[in-house]
Design a protein around this motif. Sequence first.
Motif, mmCIF file in Angstrom:
data_model
loop_
_atom_site.group_PDB
_atom_site.id
_atom_site.type_symbol
_atom_site.label_atom_id
_atom_site.label_comp_id
_atom_site.label_asym_id
_atom_site.label_seq_id
_atom_site.Cartn_x
_atom_site.Cartn_y
_atom_site.Cartn_z
ATOM 1 N N SER A 38 -30.085 -47.488 34.378
ATOM 2 C CA SER A 38 -31.007 -48.570 34.706
ATOM 3 C C SER A 38 -30.740 -49.809 33.875
ATOM 4 C CB SER A 38 -32.445 -48.110 34.450
ATOM 5 O OG SER A 38 -32.665 -47.919 33.060
ATOM 6 N N LEU A 39 -31.352 -50.907 34.300
ATOM 7 C CA LEU A 39 -31.288 -52.136 33.506
ATOM 8 C C LEU A 39 -31.883 -51.887 32.123
ATOM 9 C CD1 LEU A 39 -30.827 -55.176 33.101
ATOM 10 C CD2 LEU A 39 -33.047 -55.562 34.211
ATOM 11 N N GLY A 54 -30.280 -61.777 35.603
ATOM 12 C CA GLY A 54 -28.846 -61.532 35.548
ATOM 13 C C GLY A 54 -28.432 -60.429 36.506
ATOM 14 N N LEU A 55 -29.266 -59.404 36.616
ATOM 15 C CA LEU A 55 -28.995 -58.316 37.552
ATOM 16 C C LEU A 55 -28.981 -58.835 38.992
ATOM 17 C CD1 LEU A 55 -28.718 -55.299 38.266
ATOM 18 C CD2 LEU A 55 -31.208 -55.141 38.112
ATOM 19 N N GLN A 56 -29.971 -59.637 39.346
ATOM 20 C CA GLN A 56 -30.037 -60.196 40.697
ATOM 21 C C GLN A 56 -28.852 -61.105 40.983
ATOM 22 O OE1 GLN A 56 -33.884 -62.041 40.694
ATOM 23 N NE2 GLN A 56 -34.974 -60.076 40.555
ATOM 24 N N LEU A 76 -23.903 -61.409 33.450
ATOM 25 C CA LEU A 76 -23.419 -60.766 34.676
ATOM 26 C C LEU A 76 -23.597 -59.265 34.509
ATOM 27 C CD1 LEU A 76 -22.008 -61.753 37.328
ATOM 28 C CD2 LEU A 76 -19.845 -61.116 36.247
ATOM 29 N N THR A 77 -24.826 -58.811 34.676
ATOM 30 C CA THR A 77 -25.108 -57.404 34.384
ATOM 31 C C THR A 77 -25.395 -56.640 35.663
ATOM 32 O OG1 THR A 77 -26.432 -55.922 33.012
ATOM 33 C CG2 THR A 77 -27.591 -57.767 34.008
ATOM 34 N N LEU A 78 -24.668 -55.563 35.862
ATOM 35 C CA LEU A 78 -24.846 -54.698 37.015
ATOM 36 C C LEU A 78 -24.539 -53.272 36.556
ATOM 37 C CD1 LEU A 78 -25.625 -54.926 39.987
ATOM 38 C CD2 LEU A 78 -23.203 -55.039 40.544
#
Length: 453
Positions: free
Chosen positions: A160-161, A120-122, A152-154
Amino acid sequence: MTSSPTPSAPLAGALLDPIQSPLAFLRHLYDEAVQRALPLHNTAAHLPAPPDPAKGRTLVLGAGKAGGAMAQAVEALWPADAPLSGLVVTRYGHTPPRPAGLPERIDVVEAAHPVPDASGLQAAERILELTKGLTADDLVLCLISGGGSALLTLPAEGISLQDKQDINRQLLASGANIAEMNCVRKHLSRIKGGRLAAACSPARVVTLTISDVPGDDPSIIASGPTVADASTCADALAILQRYAIAVSPKVEQALRSGAWETPKPGSPMFDGHRVHMIATPQQSLEAAAAAARGMGLNAFILSDEMEGESREVAKVHAALARAAAKGAGPFVKPCVILSGGETTVTIKPQLAGTPRGRGGRAGEFCMGLAQALQGQPGVWALAADTDGIDGVEDNAGAQVTPDTLARARALGHKVEEHLQRNDAYGYFDALGDLVITGPTHTNVNDFRAMLVL
């Protein structure tokens, strides 16, 4: 609340006859609700005209449990000679099979839900990268549905993640409602809470969204990546404190100072942007009600905005069903009583030596309902999530019959014990009463139906 007189039309065939096959009938109502919310049925009327290909392009971006189906709907409906590209992220296993002959013009990737992961981060990083170089002649078509907050994680600068994952887990177990959780998520993100819209500037942005939240507020759905956010860093901090969510000193200080504030209503960055709600919980409940009335039953919709602890909401539903079964109250049997919304489950501390429970809010509702009904004759029920997944399990929900408690006791299962450890999956799996549908490729949140004969 909506209702109608009992129609005079005859009941459907034996397979769906509510008297002969009450559980099959309730599953039919669930299927009708899901069908009403499928993207392909709801997208065409809301698509904008493509930009002049000599001047601009159309970029599709999106996130949510319905993301794959929404992307395919756009691909099927978009003019074949109009350029189209983009990226949408959906939950693992929620990309529908591609229809034969449908060209793939939008990339669909999968990531974790409800706790975000590196995929999701990518995906979020790629989506922001795709917005670079957009002009005022370009169109950005955003496809947003429930689940997008995790997908949709940023993380905001400096966290950090792993920090985001830990906070998400705590929120999911806390009993916070979806608006509260998404308020926090917006303020810990570089893409949600209107920030994706900011990244798309100066392009025109049109958002197509499927609602999974009480009240259909687009700023809450998937934490509103393209919508102005009226909530504040102070609101997010208050929610974290209210539910005793542990965060790092850096997160607390950033929220306290307002450093991670979101774009607000009235900002010129949203000028010319449009948001279209293409499917809602109320529409799906109305589809189920129409199906019930077509089979000769009264149908009543309580609300599409039910919130609160699942087991407590179940007690209210049980009281209404008992009254109807006894010929009292406002609901005249034979009838179906429907509701939607998003309930919550506060995870209880585990007793020493007991296995950790499995299950989601639909299953927890059904346990609470069975307990409150106490075997009331003439009442059957089904509760399920319209995305096909109740929490993180492989079932959509569960079903309740007049003999649920008796059958469970005969197998040595006490509903009180299963409620204590939030183990709806174990309780209904033993009875063969899990509702298993697989991913439905849409998401308008909870669906609950009680049949009273």
